[in-house]
Motif scaffolding. Structure first.
Motif, short mmCIF file in Angstrom:
data_model
loop_
_atom_site.label_atom_id
_atom_site.label_comp_id
_atom_site.label_asym_id
_atom_site.label_seq_id
_atom_site.Cartn_x
_atom_site.Cartn_y
_atom_site.Cartn_z
N LYS A 551 42.95 64.33 59.91
CA LYS A 551 42.31 62.97 60.28
C LYS A 551 40.75 63.19 60.12
O LYS A 551 39.90 62.07 59.42
N LEU A 552 40.11 64.21 60.64
CA LEU A 552 38.55 64.39 60.47
C LEU A 552 37.94 64.50 59.26
O LEU A 552 37.01 64.05 59.00
N ILE A 553 38.71 65.45 58.45
CA ILE A 553 38.25 65.67 57.07
C ILE A 553 39.40 65.72 56.20
O ILE A 553 40.01 66.61 55.83
N PRO A 554 39.56 64.58 55.84
CA PRO A 554 40.81 64.34 54.98
C PRO A 554 40.81 64.92 53.55
O PRO A 554 41.93 65.40 53.24
N GLN A 555 39.58 65.36 53.13
CA GLN A 555 39.64 66.04 51.80
C GLN A 555 40.09 67.64 52.07
O GLN A 555 40.22 68.40 50.92
N ALA A 556 39.96 68.04 53.23
CA ALA A 556 40.15 69.53 53.45
C ALA A 556 41.93 69.80 53.02
O ALA A 556 42.64 69.04 53.68
N PRO A 557 42.03 70.64 52.37
CA PRO A 557 43.47 71.02 51.89
C PRO A 557 44.26 71.81 53.01
O PRO A 557 44.59 72.96 52.84
N ILE A 558 44.54 71.19 54.31
CA ILE A 558 45.11 72.00 55.38
C ILE A 558 46.28 71.18 55.68
O ILE A 558 46.64 69.97 55.57
N SER A 559 47.48 72.09 55.60
CA SER A 559 48.85 71.76 55.98
C SER A 559 49.03 71.02 57.25
O SER A 559 48.84 72.09 58.10
N VAL A 560 49.25 69.96 57.54
CA VAL A 560 49.84 69.35 58.74
C VAL A 560 50.92 70.09 59.36
O VAL A 560 51.12 69.86 60.78
N ASN A 561 51.73 70.84 58.80
CA ASN A 561 52.98 71.31 59.26
C ASN A 561 52.56 72.74 60.37
O ASN A 561 53.37 73.38 60.51
N ARG A 562 51.29 73.22 60.04
CA ARG A 562 50.71 74.40 60.63
C ARG A 562 51.10 74.20 62.29
O ARG A 562 50.60 73.30 62.77
N SER A 563 51.74 75.20 62.96
CA SER A 563 52.05 74.95 64.41
C SER A 563 50.84 75.34 65.36
O SER A 563 50.48 74.74 66.33
N LEU A 564 50.11 76.41 64.78
CA LEU A 564 49.10 77.00 65.66
C LEU A 564 47.79 76.09 65.44
O LEU A 564 47.64 75.57 64.42
N PRO A 565 47.16 76.22 66.31
CA PRO A 565 45.61 75.64 66.33
C PRO A 565 44.78 76.34 64.86
O PRO A 565 44.84 77.45 64.69
N VAL A 566 43.84 75.54 64.31
CA VAL A 566 43.06 75.82 63.31
C VAL A 566 41.95 76.06 63.79
O VAL A 566 41.00 74.87 64.32
N SER A 567 40.86 77.07 63.40
CA SER A 567 39.45 77.11 63.95
C SER A 567 38.73 76.47 63.16
O SER A 567 39.11 76.27 61.67
#
Length: 698
Positions: A551-567
């Motif tokens: 939500k904060l950085i839409p262009q970042a290719p981050i999978s929303v299915n990751r269960s653990l927090p992302v730094s």
């Protein structure tokens, strides 16, 4: 086409003609320029031969005022040594004899490392460039090549100002004809020790260390077509006596060749039909001390690209009988070859020719890629066959240079020679080509010549610490039979030895071990080091869910299915994310890390390489273990009988005199079995010495 202008070689070596004055300053004009700089100095700082005392004494004497010589002299002075720089002409200090550019792939790394050691050329380039460009952008920042077109006149002015105002550094005009030699110091290798130099006027200057940076001057010969004339550079005489002295001392001498393109009149070129290259915006400076370069991107000059064609090949091939330089068996530069060499080695190919400006107010264009030694009238004929150059006017022709170099396996990693104690070589005398390679050797030779005077251990940069280490290790262990230039492909640990982190690798060591770094540079490097460590720690501490980051950085290719927090550090690793974008998403506490543009850039690079660096650091430690196994300096490989070595291996070790087991293992022809035997011998010797020491103590 207009009647071609004839450029007889004899005329080029007499007093410079008006056509040459735009390119090479007249001697008197140069002296007036040097004199105007010298007005701010005491008269003793700048002398001619006639004013020299019969027995002047210095800690370090540097012979040659080119790119190696200026760096060597300034480095020795920064280390606290009273230093003399001897040059044929003061007005040629800082002269760019060939291409009007610094940096490039691999070479930009050397520039950054010279700067990390508080060298001069990077800061001067930031004050003198006219087109700044980072090469290799499509690849990772570990192999980016910082490069700039340089204003020749401005660079020379700024370099002369810097050199002539360096504390403890005296500049003197003079030609060195011989070396003053005495008995060797006991306990160190070498057949004799240098104690000074003899000038052409017969006067003697004594020194504790001497550095030779003679460039292409050792028995230099300049060539156009079939005409040849002794010269170290256009308008300068070669060094004959010094070359003979070195040969008599037993140094192995080789012969190399290089060349330079013709210079073209800017107003005679049709740039409108050529491919235009604009500078980077923003421009990245070479020096860690420069926040930005002296000129805005919009005020910089463009470069233009054109190409050769089959007609160029025809002219070259039809006239090889008129080109003595190409027929010579002397080896020329593989990676910056003449157009004749390219046509012969790569037939039926089209070759790039970059049209590069020589200065903001210069009317000369340097055709990079068109180095040529054909007769002048044929050079003109060839030039006008090229697109955009149909009406080009040649201001003066290209020419070749043939010169002596000394096998670099005759020097140690400190650049001190094996044969003569306290004599150091740097630059093209060691078989290298390029301003950057010369500057890198110069700064190391200057530091070590000064350390030798004070009796301190040498300052050695290893292959695991820098491109400078790779350059010097290649030269001292492998030697070279052709002009050596630096490439990223020569370096094993490219991910660790990046242009961005040269200060963290070298500045602190140089400050501690050599004392050659200014307080300003040390403080800047310390601030950057602590800021990077703090920034990485903060980035690791900020952890959010993958959906929140999306939500904060839409262009970042981050999978929303990751269960653990992302730094935040993991997010910064994404190619699409930089510190500005991250700080906009999480202003507190990240905003402050974007205030310094260089810091923000380096945090991004550190994040990108964080994962892979752990594996490379382990490899570096393994290499460093081998480098820690020192070989005795006085080991006579030809006569020792306690170790099983073939005669071939003995001769190779005797020639290179490696200082460590690691260096010995890199010498071609030294087998793994020989290394094992040598390692066993060294360990046995160390155990014996330890036993003797223990017995004496008891």
């Amino acid at each position: 086409m207009a009647t071609p202008t004839r450029f007889p070689l004899a005329k080029l070596f007499r007093a410079p003609q008006s056509s040459l004055s735009a390119m090479f300053l007249l001697r008197d004009c140069g002296r007036r320029a040097a004199a105007s700089l010298g007005k701010r100095l005491s008269l003793c700082r700048l002398r001619s031969d006639s004013a020299a005392p019969c027995e002047a004494r210095f800690d370090v004497v540097v012979i040659g005022g080119g790119h190696a010589g200026t760096e060597a002299a300034a480095a020795a002075a920064r280390c606290g040594s009273r230093t003399l720089l001897l040059t044929h002409r003061v007005d040629t200090i800082g002269q760019m004899s060939c291409n009007p550019s610094f940096g490039g792939i691999g070479k930009g790394h050397l520039m950054r490392e010279v700067d990390a050691l508080d060298g001069l050329c990077s800061r001067i380039c930031d004050q003198s460039g006219i087109h700044y460009k980072v090469l290799n952008r499509r690849k990772g920042p570990a192999v980016w090549g910082l490069r700039a077109q340089i204003d020749r006149k401005l660079y020379k002015q700024n370099m002369q100002k810097e050199v002539l105002n360096t504390p403890l550094l005296t500049v003197q005009e003079g030609a060195v004809e011989d070396l003053v030699l005495t008995e060797p110091e006991p306990g160190s290798p070498g057949k004799c020790r240098v104690r000074g130099v003899v000038l052409a006027d017969g006067s003697t200057i004594y020194a504790e260390s001497v550095i030779l940076t003679t460039g292409t001057f050792l028995r230099g010969m300049m060539v156009i077509g079939l005409e040849m004339h002794p010269a170290g550079r256009l308008g300068d005489q070669p060094a004959i006596g010094l070359a003979q002295t070195l040969e008599k001392l037993g140094f192995v001498v080789g012969r190399l060749k290089t060349g330079t393109p013709p210079r073209l009149a800017k107003e005679s070129i049709n740039f409108n039909i050529l491919t235009k290259q604009t500078p980077d915006n923003p421009s990245i400076p070479f020096s860690f001390l420069s926040e930005t370069v002296w000129i805005k991107p919009e005020d910089q000059l463009p470069c233009y690209l054109t190409h050769t064609n089959p007609r160029v090949d025809e002219i070259v091939l039809e006239n090889l009988h008129l080109n003595s330089h190409v027929k010579e068996t002397t080896r020329g530069p593989r990676y910056c070859p003449s157009i004749e060499s390219k046509v012969l080695r790569f037939p039926n190919r089209v070759h790039q020719v970059w049209l590069e400006p020589e200065g903001m107010d210069s009317d000369l264009i340097y055709p990079q890629g068109l180095s040529v030694t054909l007769p002048a009238e044929l050079q003109e004929k060839m030039i006008t066959c090229i697109r955009g150059l149909e009406k080009a006017k040649m201001v003066h022709p290209g020419y070749g240079v043939q010169y002596d170099y000394l096998d670099p396996r005759q020097i140690s990693p400190s650049l001190e020679t094996h044969l003569v104690q306290r004599l150091f070589f740097a630059g093209q005398i060691n078989g290298t080509t390029g301003y950057e390679e010369a500057a890198a050797q110069g700064v190391i030779a200057g530091i070590n010549a000064s350390l030798r005077v004070s009796g301190k251990p040498p300052f050695i940069v290893s292959r695991t610490e820098g491109y400078i280490g790779v350059l010097i290790d290649d030269l001292t262990t492998l030697g070279t039979s052709e002009p050596y230039r630096m490439f990223t492909s020569r370096v094993e640990f490219r991910l660790s030895l990046r242009p961005d982190n040269a200060d963290s690798r070298l500045t602190f060591r140089a400050h501690k071990d050599a004392g050659c770094v200014s307080p300003q540079r040390y403080e800047r490097a310390s601030w950057m080091k602590s800021s990077l460590e703090e920034g990485i720690s903060v980035l690791k501490s900020i952890e959010l869910s993958s959906s929140k980051w999306k939500k904060l950085i839409p262009q970042a290719p981050i999978s929303v299915n990751r269960s653990l927090p992302v730094s935040a550090l993991d997010v910064l690793k994404c190619e699409e994310v930089d510190m500005d974008l991250l700080a906009n998403a999480v202003p507190e506490p990240l905003k402050k890390y974007t205030a310094d543009r260089e810091l923000a850039r380096r945090l991004k690079i550190e994040a990108a390489y964080e994962s892979v660096l752990m594996f490379q650091l382990q490899e570096i430690k393994e290499v460093q273990r081998d480098e820690a196994l020192q070989l005795p300096q006085d080991l006579d490989y030809l006569t020792i009988r306690d170790v099983s070595l073939s005669q071939e291996v003995r001769e190779k070790l005797h020639m290179s005199r490696p200082q460590t087991i690691g260096a010995a293992s890199r010498i071609p022809g030294v087998t793994p079995a020989a290394i094992v035997n040598l390692l066993r011998f060294v360990k046995t010797t160390q155990q014996r010495q330890a036993a003797v020491t223990e017995h004496q103590t008891n």
